[in-house]
Design a protein around this motif. Structure first.
Motif, mmCIF file in Angstrom:
data_model
loop_
_atom_site.group_PDB
_atom_site.id
_atom_site.type_symbol
_atom_site.label_atom_id
_atom_site.label_comp_id
_atom_site.label_asym_id
_atom_site.label_seq_id
_atom_site.Cartn_x
_atom_site.Cartn_y
_atom_site.Cartn_z
ATOM 1 N N GLN A 166 2.064 6.121 -7.316
ATOM 2 C CA GLN A 166 1.007 6.894 -7.973
ATOM 3 C C GLN A 166 1.480 8.316 -8.230
ATOM 4 O O GLN A 166 1.312 8.845 -9.329
ATOM 5 C CB GLN A 166 -0.257 6.911 -7.099
ATOM 6 N N ARG A 217 2.591 1.855 -3.108
ATOM 7 C CA ARG A 217 1.660 2.109 -4.197
ATOM 8 C C ARG A 217 1.324 3.593 -4.277
ATOM 9 O O ARG A 217 1.279 4.176 -5.352
ATOM 10 C CB ARG A 217 0.387 1.287 -3.970
ATOM 11 N N VAL A 218 1.142 4.200 -3.112
ATOM 12 C CA VAL A 218 0.822 5.625 -3.097
ATOM 13 C C VAL A 218 2.006 6.432 -3.624
ATOM 14 O O VAL A 218 1.842 7.346 -4.431
ATOM 15 C CB VAL A 218 0.423 6.073 -1.672
ATOM 16 N N THR A 261 -7.677 8.885 -8.241
ATOM 17 C CA THR A 261 -6.505 9.685 -7.936
ATOM 18 C C THR A 261 -5.759 10.093 -9.197
ATOM 19 O O THR A 261 -5.335 11.230 -9.338
ATOM 20 C CB THR A 261 -5.519 8.875 -7.064
ATOM 21 N N GLU A 304 -9.937 3.740 -6.076
ATOM 22 C CA GLU A 304 -9.266 4.907 -5.527
ATOM 23 C C GLU A 304 -8.128 5.349 -6.435
ATOM 24 O O GLU A 304 -7.921 6.534 -6.699
ATOM 25 C CB GLU A 304 -8.725 4.552 -4.140
ATOM 26 N N GLU A 305 -7.398 4.328 -6.940
ATOM 27 C CA GLU A 305 -6.292 4.596 -7.850
ATOM 28 C C GLU A 305 -6.804 5.298 -9.113
ATOM 29 O O GLU A 305 -6.200 6.263 -9.593
ATOM 30 C CB GLU A 305 -5.656 3.252 -8.219
ATOM 31 N N LYS A 332 0.782 -1.228 0.000
ATOM 32 C CA LYS A 332 0.000 0.000 0.000
ATOM 33 C C LYS A 332 0.827 1.298 0.000
ATOM 34 O O LYS A 332 0.605 2.183 -0.810
ATOM 35 C CB LYS A 332 -0.969 -0.015 1.183
ATOM 36 N N SER A 333 1.814 1.392 0.907
ATOM 37 C CA SER A 333 2.530 2.670 1.019
ATOM 38 C C SER A 333 3.348 2.930 -0.243
ATOM 39 O O SER A 333 3.422 4.051 -0.750
ATOM 40 C CB SER A 333 3.428 2.653 2.251
#
Lengths: 347, 287
Positions: free
Chosen positions: A173, A169-170, A199, A195-196, A166-167
């Motif tokens: 992004q 991935r952000v 965003t 969400e992706e 997760k981290s």
């Protein structure tokens, strides 16, 4: 760089219709998401744009020219795969340089462009390594560098971030958005992570069972879903009223839910969890829709808290900053309310 | 506590490994040691004749050029058969691994391993029926072709190669298949998206990545073919004299076991040297 346009594309595998009359425009330089549950046809659409698959009918244009008869090798696209698909037998530099060597670029220019691409993804020092010596995030960057080094007309990403935690991935992004902005390439990516999609993209296409349900800017799709599926798939939605089958909305005998003007014959009304407020007593303000219920569960998740509320036969989900949720315990009777303007009308 | 667990683990490992290693020791190491011992004797120790220790069997190899020439001929045969098997088997393995799925793949696989199911002598003699003059091959060709052809491959090097390739082809197909199947299809798609044509993909991605399997298959073929004697003898006739047949003669015809043993160990040594020399080159080719 070029715009992509998909016109009435249908693709069948035997009896299974993977794409059913799909159309979508991808203007030059934009960042687009194809979103849908698994089996919705989003990957098929991406692979058809790439040229791995050919449409049974309909047509695909890249830069105003039909590419229907052009195989993937000649389409001048860059593609990034879910598992990165780095060549394990080659160094990072050779991986990135593969497309350049295929194009018989001079070795000086090859070296220069590999350097530039690796610099863009901030991996300049790792050119001599092998893929297995890199972390997941680094491999991801190499795959991106490899996809853009040949200056393709379109960049296609197949679930680019799903293999990262997760981290990371952000972070990626942000990175992906920065790089896309820097080189201005038309980018289409497939994801099942809503969400992706929200965003990253300038425009979202939502697919379901091979059909393009809705496409448009993220905010407009989120706020004005065309059907219940989209409302519930893109973010969470509490369905507060449904059509009773006789063309009238049924608010479950709850007159405190205000039906917006002209929405009497809509198929459903919905409200987003973050639009809801919770209180122990009935709110008196004007212009609110409200329901009475019982707090079933309250979940603390750091920045936000989630409350599950049972109102008759309906279960509501509410999300708010923890400090905005009054001190209520599970099992208490409470009121949920929202501004009527935030009621989503599903036509 | 942890000690006993570790001990239990050790006992488990030992009990799983020991049958295989015991078998290998008894069935291979002991007879091979006996043969190695024989190769340094002047005659078999269980005959009536006197015997003594000597290295004359090894010297015999160097005294005439006949043995070296035959060994060279055998190595060439090994290279030829391995080459043919790779050329025939690798494309087959590729199609099985990448193009065909489901039921038909199982059926085709069955056909591939069919040679393993039949007795090798039967196999060789059926080739003899096919390849001889006025044999199955000639009759078949003459039925199809509008003109007469004479096909008599019997007692020739091609006949030996055909027979050997048939016997050993499954090895290269199976090992290549396993290696090819492990190659992620996305790698091929990725290469295509970068504009690579089929030849480039084969040369730069598929071949390097499947090389370990291909080489394993090649070694599995090369080693037994260099020492082969049955196919050369039956399908080769007069031209079928190879290092393997000479060794066989020492054991079954001339009854000179020590010389046969010595020649066997020379063959083993040469094959090991070839593999040792080739391995760093091959390892470099993989990267």
């Amino acid at each position: 760089m070029a715009e992509v346009s998909v016109k009435n594309v249908t693709k069948k595998f035997g009896n299974f219709t993977a794409l059913d009359d799909v159309s979508m425009e991808f203007p030059d330089g934009g960042f687009f998401a194809l979103l849908g549950p698994s089996g919705s046809g989003k990957s098929t659409l991406l692979r058809t744009i790439a040229g791995f698959l050919f449409a049974d009918s309909g047509s695909i244009h890249i830069g105003n020219k039909s590419v229907d008869l052009i195989p993937v090798e000649k389409r001048e696209i860059g593609m990034m795969f879910q598992n990165y698909a780095l060549f394990p037998n080659m160094t990072i530099a050779d991986n990135v340089g593969f497309g350049l060597r295929v194009r018989k670029v001079s070795s000086d220019e090859e070296r220069r462009r590999i350097g530039e691409a690796l610099e863009l993804v901030q991996l300049s020092t790792l050119g001599d390594r092998k893929p297995h010596q890199l972390s997941g995030g680094q491999r991801q960057r190499v795959a991106l560098a490899r996809a853009i080094v040949t200056n393709p007309r379109v960049l296609l990403l197949d679930e680019p971030l799903s293999a990262l935690d997760k981290s990371l991935r952000v972070d990626m992004q942000v990175e992906l958005k920065r790089i896309q902005h820097e080189i201005g390439i038309t980018t289409i990516f497939v994801t099942h992570d809503q969400e992706e999609a929200l965003t990253l993209s300038d425009k979202i296409g939502i697919l379901r069972e091979g059909r393009m349900i809705q496409s448009g800017p993220p905010r407009s799709v989120y706020n004005n879903p065309v059907d219940r599926f989209t409302a519930e798939f893109l973010g969470d939605a509490n369905i507060v009223a449904e059509n009773d089958g006789n063309g009238r909305l049924n608010v479950s005998g709850n007159p405190s839910i205000k039906i917006p003007e002209g929405a009497e014959t809509a198929s459903a009304l919905a409200v987003r969890p973050e639009s809801l407020s919770i209180s122990a007593t009935e709110p008196e303000q004007e212009g609110l829709s409200k329901v009475h219920g019982r707090l079933v569960q309250r979940m603390f998740a750091g920045a936000m808290s989630t409350c599950i509320v049972q109102c008759g036969s309906h279960t509501y989900k509410m999300v708010a900053r923890d400090q905005d949720v009054p001190n209520l315990s599970e099992g208490e009777n409470i009121w949920l309310s929202w501004k009527s303007a935030q009621t989503i009308v599903i036509p | 506590m942890s000690m006993t667990l570790a001990n239990q683990q050790r006992i488990k490992i030992f009990s799983l490994l020991s049958p295989a290693y015991l078998w290998l020791t008894v069935a291979i190491f002991l007879p091979l040691s006996a043969m190695f011992y024989f190769s340094f004797l002047s005659d078999v120790p269980f005959g009536q004749k006197e015997w003594f220790y000597s290295t004359e069997n090894y010297q015999a190899f160097f005294q005439t050029t006949t043995y070296a020439k035959l060994l060279w001929k055998s190595i060439n045969l090994g290279l030829m058969v391995t080459g043919c098997a790779v050329l025939v088997g690798f494309p087959c393995a590729y199609v099985l691994a990448k193009s065909i799925q489901g039921r038909s793949r199982e059926a085709l696989f069955l056909l591939v391993i069919l040679p393993f199911w039949s007795n090798s002598l039967v196999r060789i003699f059926s080739w003899a029926i096919v390849l001889r003059g006025n044999g199955v091959l000639e009759i078949a060709l003459n039925t199809i072709l509008p003109f007469e052809v004479d096909v008599n491959l019997m007692f020739s090097t091609p006949a030996i190669v055909i027979g050997l390739v048939h016997s050993y082809l499954p090895y290269v197909i199976l090992t290549s298949y396993l290696a090819l199947q492990a190659i992620d299809d996305n790698l091929i798609d990725a290469a295509r998206s970068m504009g690579a044509n089929k030849l480039t993909i084969l040369w730069r991605i598929i071949l390097p990545l499947s090389l370990p399997g291909l080489l394993a298959g090649a070694v599995l073929i090369f080693v037994p073919v260099v020492g082969s004697f049955m196919e050369p003898r039956i399908l080769g006739g007069r031209v079928g004299t190879y290092f393997g047949t000479v060794i066989e003669d020492q054991f079954v015809a001339v009854f000179n076991w020590p010389l046969g043993a010595a020649l066997s160990f020379i063959l083993l040594a040469v094959v090991l040297i070839i593999l040792a020399v080739a391995s760093p080159i091959l390892r470099r080719a993989q990267t």
